[in-house]
Design a protein around this motif. Structure first.
Motif, PDB file in Angstrom:
ATOM      1  N   GLN A   1      -1.578 147.421  34.167  1.00 14.14           N
ATOM      2  CA  GLN A   1      -2.924 146.955  33.828  1.00 14.14           C
ATOM      3  C   GLN A   1      -2.861 146.236  32.478  1.00 14.14           C
ATOM      4  OE1 GLN A   1      -5.776 150.095  34.063  1.00 14.14           O
ATOM      5  NE2 GLN A   1      -7.524 148.722  34.034  1.00 14.14           N
ATOM      6  N   VAL A   2      -3.686 145.202  32.315  1.00 14.34           N
ATOM      7  CA  VAL A   2      -3.718 144.461  31.068  1.00 14.34           C
ATOM      8  C   VAL A   2      -5.094 144.601  30.439  1.00 14.34           C
ATOM      9  CG1 VAL A   2      -1.977 142.811  31.800  1.00 14.34           C
ATOM     10  CG2 VAL A   2      -4.382 142.314  32.178  1.00 14.34           C
ATOM     11  N   GLN A   3      -5.121 144.406  29.139  1.00 11.77           N
ATOM     12  CA  GLN A   3      -6.370 144.508  28.406  1.00 11.77           C
ATOM     13  C   GLN A   3      -6.395 143.445  27.322  1.00 11.77           C
ATOM     14  OE1 GLN A   3      -6.954 148.313  26.486  1.00 11.77           O
ATOM     15  NE2 GLN A   3      -9.160 148.064  26.375  1.00 11.77           N
ATOM     16  N   GLN A  99      -4.320 133.514  33.604  1.00 14.81           N
ATOM     17  CA  GLN A  99      -3.260 134.082  34.438  1.00 14.81           C
ATOM     18  C   GLN A  99      -2.296 134.853  33.546  1.00 14.81           C
ATOM     19  OE1 GLN A  99      -1.733 131.544  37.615  1.00 14.81           O
ATOM     20  NE2 GLN A  99       0.344 132.189  37.118  1.00 14.81           N
ATOM     21  N   THR A 102       2.696 140.109  34.769  1.00 14.50           N
ATOM     22  CA  THR A 102       3.341 141.332  34.297  1.00 14.50           C
ATOM     23  C   THR A 102       4.530 141.641  35.193  1.00 14.50           C
ATOM     24  OG1 THR A 102       2.072 142.861  35.676  1.00 14.50           O
ATOM     25  CG2 THR A 102       1.070 142.168  33.595  1.00 14.50           C
ATOM     26  N   THR A 105       2.648 142.736  38.626  1.00  9.42           N
ATOM     27  CA  THR A 105       1.762 141.837  39.350  1.00  9.42           C
ATOM     28  C   THR A 105       1.242 140.750  38.421  1.00  9.42           C
ATOM     29  OG1 THR A 105      -0.143 141.773  40.835  1.00  9.42           O
ATOM     30  CG2 THR A 105      -0.321 143.161  38.880  1.00  9.42           C
ATOM     31  N   THR A 106       0.379 139.896  38.962  1.00 13.63           N
ATOM     32  CA  THR A 106      -0.264 138.842  38.184  1.00 13.63           C
ATOM     33  C   THR A 106      -1.761 139.081  38.171  1.00 13.63           C
ATOM     34  OG1 THR A 106       1.453 137.228  38.726  1.00 13.63           O
ATOM     35  CG2 THR A 106      -0.662 136.364  37.966  1.00 13.63           C
ATOM     36  N   TYR A 107      -2.352 138.997  36.979  1.00 15.91           N
ATOM     37  CA  TYR A 107      -3.788 139.175  36.827  1.00 15.91           C
ATOM     38  C   TYR A 107      -4.435 137.811  36.585  1.00 15.91           C
ATOM     39  CZ  TYR A 107      -2.672 144.102  36.243  1.00 15.91           C
ATOM     40  OH  TYR A 107      -2.221 145.374  36.444  1.00 15.91           O
ATOM     41  N   SER A 110      -8.858 137.208  33.243  1.00 15.04           N
ATOM     42  CA  SER A 110      -9.079 138.432  32.484  1.00 15.04           C
ATOM     43  C   SER A 110      -9.959 138.141  31.269  1.00 15.04           C
ATOM     44  CB  SER A 110      -7.740 139.014  32.022  1.00 15.04           C
ATOM     45  OG  SER A 110      -6.905 139.292  33.118  1.00 15.04           O
TER      46      SER A 110
END
Length: 121
Positions: A1-3, A99, A102, A105-107, A110
């Motif tokens: 997960q990204v933030q 975009q 990681t 996966t790709t987010y 965001s």
């Protein structure tokens, strides 16, 4: 997960300066375009500035010559230097990454939680 987490907002007098920062966290491999948007009370969110991973920049006409966007790819960070601030720059400023790749996966698309910028006259 990204933030994405913004910082640097605050209250400043007209003509003053502020520098916003946005840090992306997570197991990030790369981030394509990073951008700043803002939303004033009662108005729609609007584009402010963007910067590609290669450093190409784009600005809204309303901030050209006053704001400068930059990024540090090694730190997964983007910055917005705001000079000659005007009361009409008052808004919540949001960081965006179109975009984020990681390991897992790709987010896409965001957003941070926003930071308030208030310019007094």
């Amino acid at each position: 997960q990204v933030q994405l987490v913004e910082s640097g907002g605050g209250l400043v007098q007209a003509g003053g300066s502020l520098r916003l920062s946005c840090l992306a966290s997570g197991s990030i491999f790369s981030i394509r375009t990073m951008a700043w948007y803002r939303q004033a009370p009662g108005k729609q969110r609007e584009f402010v500035a963007a910067i590609t991973s290669g450093g190409r920049t784009n600005y809204a006409d309303s901030v050209k010559g006053r704001f400068t966007i930059s990024r540090d790819n090694a730190k997964n960070s983007v910055y917005l230097q705001m000079n000659s601030l005007k009361p009409e720059d008052t808004a919540v400023y949001y960081c965006n990454a179109d975009q984020i790749a990681t390991i897992a996966t790709t987010y896409f698309d965001s957003w941070g939680q926003g930071t308030q910028v208030t310019v007094s006259s």
